[in-house]
Design an enzyme around this catalytic site. Structure first.
Site, PDB file in Angstrom:
ATOM      1  N   TRP A 102       0.823  -1.216   0.000  1.00  0.00           N
ATOM      2  CA  TRP A 102       0.000   0.000   0.000  1.00  0.00           C
ATOM      3  C   TRP A 102       0.850   1.255   0.000  1.00  0.00           C
ATOM      4  O   TRP A 102       0.532   2.225  -0.713  1.00  0.00           O
ATOM      5  CB  TRP A 102      -0.997  -0.004   1.163  1.00  0.00           C
ATOM      6  CG  TRP A 102      -2.101  -0.983   0.898  1.00  0.00           C
ATOM      7  CD1 TRP A 102      -2.358  -2.146   1.552  1.00  0.00           C
ATOM      8  CD2 TRP A 102      -3.076  -0.910  -0.161  1.00  0.00           C
ATOM      9  NE1 TRP A 102      -3.430  -2.800   0.981  1.00  0.00           N
ATOM     10  CE2 TRP A 102      -3.887  -2.055  -0.068  1.00  0.00           C
ATOM     11  CE3 TRP A 102      -3.329   0.013  -1.171  1.00  0.00           C
ATOM     12  CZ2 TRP A 102      -4.943  -2.308  -0.951  1.00  0.00           C
ATOM     13  CZ3 TRP A 102      -4.380  -0.238  -2.052  1.00  0.00           C
ATOM     14  CH2 TRP A 102      -5.173  -1.381  -1.934  1.00  0.00           C
ATOM     15  N   ASP A 182      -1.384   6.339   6.595  1.00  0.00           N
ATOM     16  CA  ASP A 182      -2.525   5.560   6.114  1.00  0.00           C
ATOM     17  C   ASP A 182      -2.879   4.552   7.215  1.00  0.00           C
ATOM     18  O   ASP A 182      -2.143   3.597   7.452  1.00  0.00           O
ATOM     19  CB  ASP A 182      -2.125   4.840   4.814  1.00  0.00           C
ATOM     20  CG  ASP A 182      -3.218   3.919   4.273  1.00  0.00           C
ATOM     21  OD1 ASP A 182      -4.248   3.744   4.949  1.00  0.00           O
ATOM     22  OD2 ASP A 182      -3.019   3.374   3.167  1.00  0.00           O
ATOM     23  N   LYS A 206     -12.820  -1.713   7.170  1.00  0.00           N
ATOM     24  CA  LYS A 206     -12.182  -2.750   7.986  1.00  0.00           C
ATOM     25  C   LYS A 206     -12.721  -2.646   9.418  1.00  0.00           C
ATOM     26  O   LYS A 206     -13.488  -3.496   9.851  1.00  0.00           O
ATOM     27  CB  LYS A 206     -10.655  -2.633   7.968  1.00  0.00           C
ATOM     28  CG  LYS A 206     -10.063  -3.043   6.609  1.00  0.00           C
ATOM     29  CD  LYS A 206      -9.568  -1.871   5.883  1.00  0.00           C
ATOM     30  CE  LYS A 206      -8.715  -2.056   4.664  1.00  0.00           C
ATOM     31  NZ  LYS A 206      -8.942  -3.056   3.701  1.00  0.00           N
TER      32      LYS A 206
HETATM   33  C1  LIG Z   1      -3.765   0.167   4.091  1.00  0.00           C
HETATM   34  C2  LIG Z   1      -4.683   0.372   2.920  1.00  0.00           C
HETATM   35  N1  LIG Z   1      -4.607   1.508   2.227  1.00  0.00           N
HETATM   36  C3  LIG Z   1      -5.392   1.730   1.166  1.00  0.00           C
HETATM   37  C4  LIG Z   1      -6.344   0.809   0.767  1.00  0.00           C
HETATM   38  C5  LIG Z   1      -7.190   1.099  -0.425  1.00  0.00           C
HETATM   39  O1  LIG Z   1      -8.505   1.282  -0.079  1.00  0.00           O
HETATM   40  P1  LIG Z   1      -9.661   1.431  -1.162  1.00  0.00           P
HETATM   41  O2  LIG Z   1      -9.730   0.161  -1.927  1.00  0.00           O
HETATM   42  O3  LIG Z   1     -10.859   1.706  -0.332  1.00  0.00           O
HETATM   43  O4  LIG Z   1      -9.328   2.595  -2.025  1.00  0.00           O
HETATM   44  C6  LIG Z   1      -6.464  -0.394   1.460  1.00  0.00           C
HETATM   45  C7  LIG Z   1      -7.470  -1.401   1.042  1.00  0.00           C
HETATM   46  O5  LIG Z   1      -7.498  -2.515   1.450  1.00  0.00           O
HETATM   47  C8  LIG Z   1      -5.600  -0.611   2.565  1.00  0.00           C
HETATM   48  O6  LIG Z   1      -5.676  -1.756   3.262  1.00  0.00           O
END
Ligand SMILES: Cc1ncc(COP(=O)(O)O)c(C=O)c1O
Length: 370
Positions: A102, A182, A206
């Site tokens: 991520w 994040d 989550k």
């Molecule tokens: C740590 C983290 N950041 C970003 C995201 C991306 O989220 P989204 O799919 O809602 O854009 C996720 C999705 O699982 C994640 O676990």
């Protein structure tokens, strides 16, 4: 009805009492004659729902007074663009620590908006082995003193790498550089410090509620620096000035989030959840470490309490493992497609009984196939 245990990484398991209450209130919220989905976001009823969710969240997180809490849309991937669109303009530069998939994605996206670069060595790819298993030592970090921010992912949902303390910009020789974190996949799993933090963001799907809601907590002095190309609906200053109602916010997701916050209060708050989460994770890691049949490769000091990736020694058994798990009422254990193997997500709403059931299955499977 007995529901199976659900280890999905997200959208993920929600507390059953929350689902039951939402079901009971579906057709008529508190005598209003309307479902929450049918209400104007500017009406009195939704105003109450919003204020309850917003105020509960601030209290549970211990958000300091000089931060705004914004309820937005766009998800974590949206924030990968929205954060630089709002913040990078201060100096044109942003630094990143990559500890998993991520944060790697966040860096790649930010490069579209300015000079974004690595502040710490990124783990090299290793054929047939998990790539991200540690946090690079801070002695190897080099943060630019004039970076607009330093980005990190508090908990890498795919790789299972978690920060338990935020690095402090002053100790890194960059005292004026705020952290952007994040927190999508460990928000509300334990108290999170605001020391050194300029912004935290997280998708709700989550630990908070349904997909569609994205929460941003931003220090007030960072507002007002958006690049001219930043869409107004994603300009934090505009969203803050309009109390998260510049555009229509994800109303139903906010309502469910409010119910989840009530549930967290009933659990004893975030401190109580931290104890439960630590116990749950310890149980599963002990089982994996005590066996030669399963393997988690992440260094113990940064092993995620929320997402536990693991591998079977004989990967040809993966499908048999997953089919047997499903039959035993253990759902969504398949690992992310980019790393393979298995992954058990142990969010707040996963009870300890769910981890005990998983450990029981792991041991029985090993006895049969090990
Ligand atoms: C740590 C983290 N950041 C970003 C995201 C991306 O989220 P989204 O799919 O809602 O854009 C996720 C999705 O699982 C994640 O676990």
């Amino acid at each position: 009805m007995t529901r199976p245990y659900n280890y999905s990484a997200g959208p993920a398991v929600l507390p059953e009492p929350v689902l039951a209450r939402a079901a009971a209130e579906m057709l008529d919220w508190h005598g209003s004659g309307m479902s929450v989905m049918e209400m104007s976001h500017r009406g009195r009823e939704f105003g109450e729902i919003f204020a309850h969710a917003h105020d509960s969240f601030r209290r549970l997180m211990g958000v300091p007074d000089n931060y705004k809490v914004l309820f937005m849309q766009g998800g974590g991937i949206g924030e990968n663009a929205i954060v630089p669109l709002n913040l990078i303009g201060r100096t044109g530069k942003a630094d990143f620590v990559v500890t998993g998939s991520w944060s790697a994605k966040s860096l790649k996206e930010a490069r579209r908006y300015g000079d974004a670069q690595l502040a710490a060595p990124q783990a090299p790819e290793r054929a047939g082995e998990p790539r991200y298993v540690s946090i690079p030592p801070q002695t190897a970090w080099a943060v630019r003193r004039d970076a607009a921010y330093l980005h990190l992912c508090g908990n890498e949902t795919i790789d299972g790498v978690e920060f338990f303390d935020w690095p402090q910009p002053a100790a890194l020789g960059a005292p004026d550089v705020p952290l952007v974190v994040d927190v999508s996949s460990h928000i509300l799993s334990r108290p999170l410090s605001f020391e050194g933090v300029g912004l935290m963001f997280g998708g709700a799907q989550k630990n908070i509620g349904p997909a569609g809601l994205t929460i941003v907590i931003v220090r007030e002095d960072l507002l007002g620096h958006a690049l001219p190309v930043c869409p107004s609906a994603f300009d934090y200053a505009t969203v803050a000035a309009n109390g998260s109602m510049y555009n229509t916010p994800p109303t139903y997701a906010i309502y469910i989030a409010g119910l989840v916050f009530d549930w967290i209060d009933a659990q004893g708050g975030v401190q109580a959840l931290e104890k439960q989460n630590a116990a749950k994770a310890a149980l599963l890691y002990a089982c994996l470490d005590g066996s030669g049949f399963y393997r988690n490769a992440v260094e113990p000091q940064c092993r995620s309490r929320m997402n536990v990736p693991f591998f079977l020694a004989d990967e040809s058994l993966n499908e048999v493992f997953l089919a047997g798990a499903k039959e035993a009422g253990l759902l969504q254990l398949k690992g992310h497609k980019s790393v393979g193997g298995m992954r058990a997500s142990l969010y707040n709403a996963m009870p300890i009984e769910g981890v005990q059931a998983l450990v029981g299955y792991l041991q029985a499977f090993e006895r049969r196939y090990g």
